[in-house]
Design a protein around this motif. Structure first.
Motif, short mmCIF file in Angstrom:
data_model
loop_
_atom_site.label_atom_id
_atom_site.label_comp_id
_atom_site.label_asym_id
_atom_site.label_seq_id
_atom_site.Cartn_x
_atom_site.Cartn_y
_atom_site.Cartn_z
N PHE A 170 43.01 49.79 41.93
CA PHE A 170 43.37 48.67 41.07
C PHE A 170 43.92 49.15 39.72
CE2 PHE A 170 41.87 45.94 37.56
CZ PHE A 170 42.73 44.87 37.76
N LEU A 184 47.63 48.67 38.13
CA LEU A 184 47.74 47.93 36.86
C LEU A 184 48.43 48.79 35.79
CD1 LEU A 184 46.96 45.31 35.35
CD2 LEU A 184 44.90 46.51 34.62
N GLY A 220 52.30 44.57 39.84
CA GLY A 220 51.41 43.51 39.37
C GLY A 220 50.83 42.74 40.54
N TYR A 221 51.65 42.44 41.54
CA TYR A 221 51.15 41.75 42.73
C TYR A 221 50.15 42.63 43.49
CZ TYR A 221 50.98 39.59 47.30
OH TYR A 221 50.55 39.03 48.46
N TYR A 240 46.93 42.56 41.75
CA TYR A 240 46.25 41.28 42.02
C TYR A 240 45.59 41.30 43.40
CZ TYR A 240 45.65 36.34 43.13
OH TYR A 240 45.15 35.15 43.53
N PHE A 296 42.46 43.74 43.54
CA PHE A 296 41.37 43.51 42.61
C PHE A 296 40.06 43.41 43.38
CE2 PHE A 296 38.89 40.67 39.72
CZ PHE A 296 38.81 41.55 38.67
N ARG A 352 38.08 40.12 44.07
CA ARG A 352 38.81 39.13 44.84
C ARG A 352 38.65 39.37 46.34
NH1 ARG A 352 43.47 38.70 47.12
NH2 ARG A 352 44.54 36.73 47.21
#
Length: 123
Positions: free
Chosen positions: A56, A60, A97-98, A101, A104, A107
């Protein structure tokens, strides 16, 4: 997809300004390392590293650095390869970025225990 985009950005950055190409090289090396770790199932054999959080933060940080580098390259207004590298860097920012996401850790779905009731109903 992201690795191919990093390779194209590397070629464009190398053609215009070699100083910006190190970001693509480092990101491609880190992506290859994470690929080998997950494909060889080393993430279960090396438990002292939290691999989901590492992946992650890698994505990022890559998204942030590609955004900064792309903005700097586009503001400089150089030749066509700089402009193409800047635009592709913005696309890579969106992809990283996707990926951040999606990877993460909070999530990700947690496994739940299977029901222990008998299959033929209550006794």
């Amino acid at each position: 997809m992201v690795r191919i985009l990093c390779l194209v950005i590397l070629i464009c950055f190398s053609a215009s300004t070699p100083g910006y190409s190190s970001l693509s090289v480092v990101e491609m090396i880190l992506a290859a390392i994470f690929f080998v770790v997950y494909m060889c199932d080393l993430h279960t054999k090396i438990p002292f590293i939290n691999w989901p959080w590492s992946d992650f933060f890698r994505t990022l940080i890559a998204a942030i650095l590609y955004l900064i580098t792309s903005i700097v390259v586009l503001v400089e207004r150089g030749n066509h390869s700089k402009i193409v590298a800047g635009v592709l860097g913005l696309i890579a920012t969106c992809l990283f970025g996707y990926d951040a996401y999606v990877t993460f850790p909070f999530r990700q779905p947690r496994h739940t225990a299977a029901p222990t009731d008998p299959a033929d109903g209550p006794v």
